[in-house]
Scaffold this motif. Structure first.
Motif, mmCIF file in Angstrom:
data_model
loop_
_atom_site.group_PDB
_atom_site.id
_atom_site.type_symbol
_atom_site.label_atom_id
_atom_site.label_comp_id
_atom_site.label_asym_id
_atom_site.label_seq_id
_atom_site.Cartn_x
_atom_site.Cartn_y
_atom_site.Cartn_z
ATOM 1 N N ILE A 93 -18.969 23.695 -21.243
ATOM 2 C CA ILE A 93 -19.612 24.627 -22.163
ATOM 3 C C ILE A 93 -18.858 25.947 -22.166
ATOM 4 O O ILE A 93 -18.093 26.250 -21.249
ATOM 5 C CB ILE A 93 -21.099 24.859 -21.809
ATOM 6 C CG1 ILE A 93 -21.236 25.452 -20.408
ATOM 7 C CG2 ILE A 93 -21.889 23.568 -21.948
ATOM 8 C CD1 ILE A 93 -22.654 25.887 -20.083
ATOM 9 N N LEU A 94 -19.107 26.733 -23.206
ATOM 10 C CA LEU A 94 -18.387 27.986 -23.419
ATOM 11 C C LEU A 94 -19.375 29.108 -23.704
ATOM 12 O O LEU A 94 -20.297 28.944 -24.508
ATOM 13 C CB LEU A 94 -17.430 27.823 -24.610
ATOM 14 C CG LEU A 94 -16.755 29.066 -25.175
ATOM 15 C CD1 LEU A 94 -15.783 29.652 -24.162
ATOM 16 C CD2 LEU A 94 -16.032 28.728 -26.484
ATOM 17 N N VAL A 95 -19.191 30.241 -23.035
ATOM 18 C CA VAL A 95 -19.922 31.465 -23.351
ATOM 19 C C VAL A 95 -18.895 32.519 -23.727
ATOM 20 O O VAL A 95 -17.984 32.822 -22.946
ATOM 21 C CB VAL A 95 -20.773 31.955 -22.160
ATOM 22 C CG1 VAL A 95 -21.333 33.351 -22.432
ATOM 23 C CG2 VAL A 95 -21.914 30.987 -21.886
ATOM 24 N N GLU A 101 -20.120 41.695 -19.316
ATOM 25 C CA GLU A 101 -21.287 41.603 -20.187
ATOM 26 C C GLU A 101 -22.028 40.272 -20.028
ATOM 27 O O GLU A 101 -23.039 40.043 -20.695
ATOM 28 C CB GLU A 101 -20.847 41.772 -21.652
ATOM 29 C CG GLU A 101 -20.293 43.153 -21.972
ATOM 30 C CD GLU A 101 -19.829 43.287 -23.415
ATOM 31 O OE1 GLU A 101 -20.027 42.319 -24.188
ATOM 32 O OE2 GLU A 101 -19.243 44.329 -23.763
ATOM 33 N N THR A 102 -21.537 39.420 -19.155
ATOM 34 C CA THR A 102 -22.143 38.109 -18.947
ATOM 35 C C THR A 102 -23.309 38.220 -17.970
ATOM 36 O O THR A 102 -23.178 38.829 -16.905
ATOM 37 C CB THR A 102 -21.093 37.130 -18.385
ATOM 38 O OG1 THR A 102 -19.990 37.058 -19.296
ATOM 39 C CG2 THR A 102 -21.675 35.749 -18.189
ATOM 40 N N THR A 103 -24.440 37.641 -18.337
ATOM 41 C CA THR A 103 -25.598 37.672 -17.442
ATOM 42 C C THR A 103 -25.394 36.687 -16.290
ATOM 43 O O THR A 103 -24.580 35.764 -16.374
ATOM 44 C CB THR A 103 -26.886 37.292 -18.177
ATOM 45 O OG1 THR A 103 -26.821 35.911 -18.563
ATOM 46 C CG2 THR A 103 -27.097 38.163 -19.413
ATOM 47 N N THR A 104 -26.137 36.890 -15.234
ATOM 48 C CA THR A 104 -26.070 35.978 -14.096
ATOM 49 C C THR A 104 -26.436 34.569 -14.516
ATOM 50 O O THR A 104 -25.805 33.585 -14.093
ATOM 51 C CB THR A 104 -27.022 36.443 -12.983
ATOM 52 O OG1 THR A 104 -26.665 37.775 -12.603
ATOM 53 C CG2 THR A 104 -26.960 35.524 -11.772
ATOM 54 N N GLU A 105 -27.436 34.451 -15.383
ATOM 55 C CA GLU A 105 -27.869 33.134 -15.849
ATOM 56 C C GLU A 105 -26.762 32.447 -16.644
ATOM 57 O O GLU A 105 -26.528 31.239 -16.496
ATOM 58 C CB GLU A 105 -29.135 33.264 -16.698
ATOM 59 C CG GLU A 105 -30.379 33.679 -15.932
ATOM 60 C CD GLU A 105 -30.391 35.155 -15.539
ATOM 61 O OE1 GLU A 105 -29.602 35.959 -16.134
ATOM 62 O OE2 GLU A 105 -31.170 35.516 -14.650
ATOM 63 N N VAL A 110 -22.481 28.240 -16.942
ATOM 64 C CA VAL A 110 -21.105 27.806 -17.177
ATOM 65 C C VAL A 110 -20.531 27.132 -15.936
ATOM 66 O O VAL A 110 -19.917 26.053 -16.018
ATOM 67 C CB VAL A 110 -20.228 29.001 -17.605
ATOM 68 C CG1 VAL A 110 -18.749 28.609 -17.605
ATOM 69 C CG2 VAL A 110 -20.626 29.494 -18.990
ATOM 70 N N PHE A 111 -20.737 27.734 -14.778
ATOM 71 C CA PHE A 111 -20.176 27.153 -13.558
ATOM 72 C C PHE A 111 -20.877 25.861 -13.161
ATOM 73 O O PHE A 111 -20.245 24.946 -12.615
ATOM 74 C CB PHE A 111 -20.210 28.180 -12.418
ATOM 75 C CG PHE A 111 -18.932 28.954 -12.311
ATOM 76 C CD1 PHE A 111 -17.997 28.666 -11.335
ATOM 77 C CD2 PHE A 111 -18.636 29.961 -13.227
ATOM 78 C CE1 PHE A 111 -16.796 29.358 -11.247
ATOM 79 C CE2 PHE A 111 -17.452 30.661 -13.155
ATOM 80 C CZ PHE A 111 -16.521 30.358 -12.163
ATOM 81 N N ASN A 112 -22.165 25.758 -13.442
ATOM 82 C CA ASN A 112 -22.876 24.533 -13.111
ATOM 83 C C ASN A 112 -22.328 23.339 -13.878
ATOM 84 O O ASN A 112 -22.173 22.243 -13.328
ATOM 85 C CB ASN A 112 -24.373 24.691 -13.397
ATOM 86 C CG ASN A 112 -25.092 25.437 -12.299
ATOM 87 O OD1 ASN A 112 -24.605 25.552 -11.182
ATOM 88 N ND2 ASN A 112 -26.262 25.966 -12.611
ATOM 89 N N ALA A 154 -16.473 34.022 -17.860
ATOM 90 C CA ALA A 154 -17.032 32.923 -17.077
ATOM 91 C C ALA A 154 -16.288 31.618 -17.362
ATOM 92 O O ALA A 154 -15.990 30.846 -16.433
ATOM 93 C CB ALA A 154 -18.522 32.765 -17.390
ATOM 94 N N TYR A 155 -15.988 31.377 -18.625
ATOM 95 C CA TYR A 155 -15.287 30.149 -19.005
ATOM 96 C C TYR A 155 -13.908 30.097 -18.359
ATOM 97 O O TYR A 155 -13.523 29.075 -17.780
ATOM 98 C CB TYR A 155 -15.161 30.090 -20.526
ATOM 99 C CG TYR A 155 -14.491 28.843 -21.058
ATOM 100 C CD1 TYR A 155 -15.199 27.653 -21.162
ATOM 101 C CD2 TYR A 155 -13.161 28.860 -21.458
ATOM 102 C CE1 TYR A 155 -14.594 26.501 -21.647
ATOM 103 C CE2 TYR A 155 -12.547 27.720 -21.950
ATOM 104 C CZ TYR A 155 -13.264 26.545 -22.041
ATOM 105 O OH TYR A 155 -12.652 25.402 -22.522
ATOM 106 N N ILE A 156 -13.171 31.191 -18.437
ATOM 107 C CA ILE A 156 -11.826 31.233 -17.885
ATOM 108 C C ILE A 156 -11.855 31.046 -16.375
ATOM 109 O O ILE A 156 -11.060 30.290 -15.807
ATOM 110 C CB ILE A 156 -11.138 32.552 -18.276
ATOM 111 C CG1 ILE A 156 -10.823 32.540 -19.777
ATOM 112 C CG2 ILE A 156 -9.873 32.785 -17.460
ATOM 113 C CD1 ILE A 156 -10.370 33.868 -20.329
#
Length: 251
Positions: A93-95, A101-105, A110-112, A154-156
């Motif tokens: 998945i991609l955010v 600016e990325t939330t913890t959730e 993304v990592f999950n 997060a994606y990178i």
């Protein structure tokens, strides 16, 4: 034809996009493919389409972030096919946000999927691959596991983790004749990117960036690389990254 004849393959995220293309090509080349996804209707439709084309495919409902789903999927494959030769950790998945600016959730989500899913899949598949005498694990990373880019922290980070997890697993699994490699696609024309690639020309140009071939990759072009790594043609390819990026990283 028959480049993977007799092999049993598991494809995560196999119900659409790249995963669908991987599943269809592997089945066309003789593999018994297990299409694993959360999208039940789409996944079953892909399996039925492959069967209608005289291929062998079955759908298994799988959430890659669930240990119990993985255990159940591998148990079913062992029951139905008796072996596992190829694992394609494709689901992702991609955010589109910078890290600050990325939330913890969002970060955890993304990592999950992108990292934990690969870890769970590898851990679940290895025992059956050992019983099968070896195999090929193919982790779908990204050019953004090689280089940085704006607004995708997060994606990178997740795709960089997949790249090095691949190398770590390659070291550990070599004694069991299990090859582990990563594929790093460039900008691909899939449902995940359609809104970016098919909006205005400025957005399309920005997304393609330094892609030397000047166009997005089609899913089947990545699937051809998957097929190579799944087949015995790549018998001495191990612990490396294969770029399928139209020259993006070279530029």
């Amino acid at each position: 034809m028959d480049r993977v004849k007799g092999k049993v393959a598991l494809v995560t995220g196999g119900a659409m996009g790249m995963g669908q293309a991987h599943s269809e090509l592997l089945a066309a080349e003789g593999a018994h493919v297990f299409i694993c996804d959360r999208e039940i209707e789409k996944g079953e439709a892909v399996a039925q389409s492959i069967a209608a084309a005289n291929g062998r495919a079955e759908f298994i409902r799988l959430d890659v972030t669930s240990e119990s789903d993985w255990d159940a999927a591998i148990a079913r494959i062992k029951q139905k096919a008796g072996r596992l030769d190829v694992l394609i950790n494709n689901a992702g998945i991609l955010v589109l946000k910078p890290a600050h600016e990325t939330t913890t959730e969002e970060w955890d989500r993304v990592f999950n999927v992108n990292v934990r899913g690969v870890y769970f899949g590898t851990r679940a598949a290895v025992p059956l691959m050992k019983e099968s005498g070896g195999g090929s694990i193919i982790n779908i990373s990204s050019i953004y596991g090689m280089v940085g880019a704006p607004s995708a922290g997060a994606y990178i980070a997740s795709k960089g983790a997949v790249r090095l997890l691949t190398k770590s697993c390659a070291v550990d699994l070599a004694p069991f004749n299990i090859r582990v490699n990563s594929i790093h696609p460039g900008v691909i024309d899939t449902p995940m990117t359609k809104n970016l690639l098919h909006s205005d020309e400025a957005t399309r140009s920005a997304i393609l960036g330094p892609t030397l071939l000047g166009r997005p990759c089609q899913p089947k072009e990545v699937s051809q690389a998957v097929l190579f790594l799944a087949s015995n043609e790549s018998s001495f390819v191990h612990g490396t990254e294969l770029l399928v990026d139209g020259g993006y990283v070279a530029n």
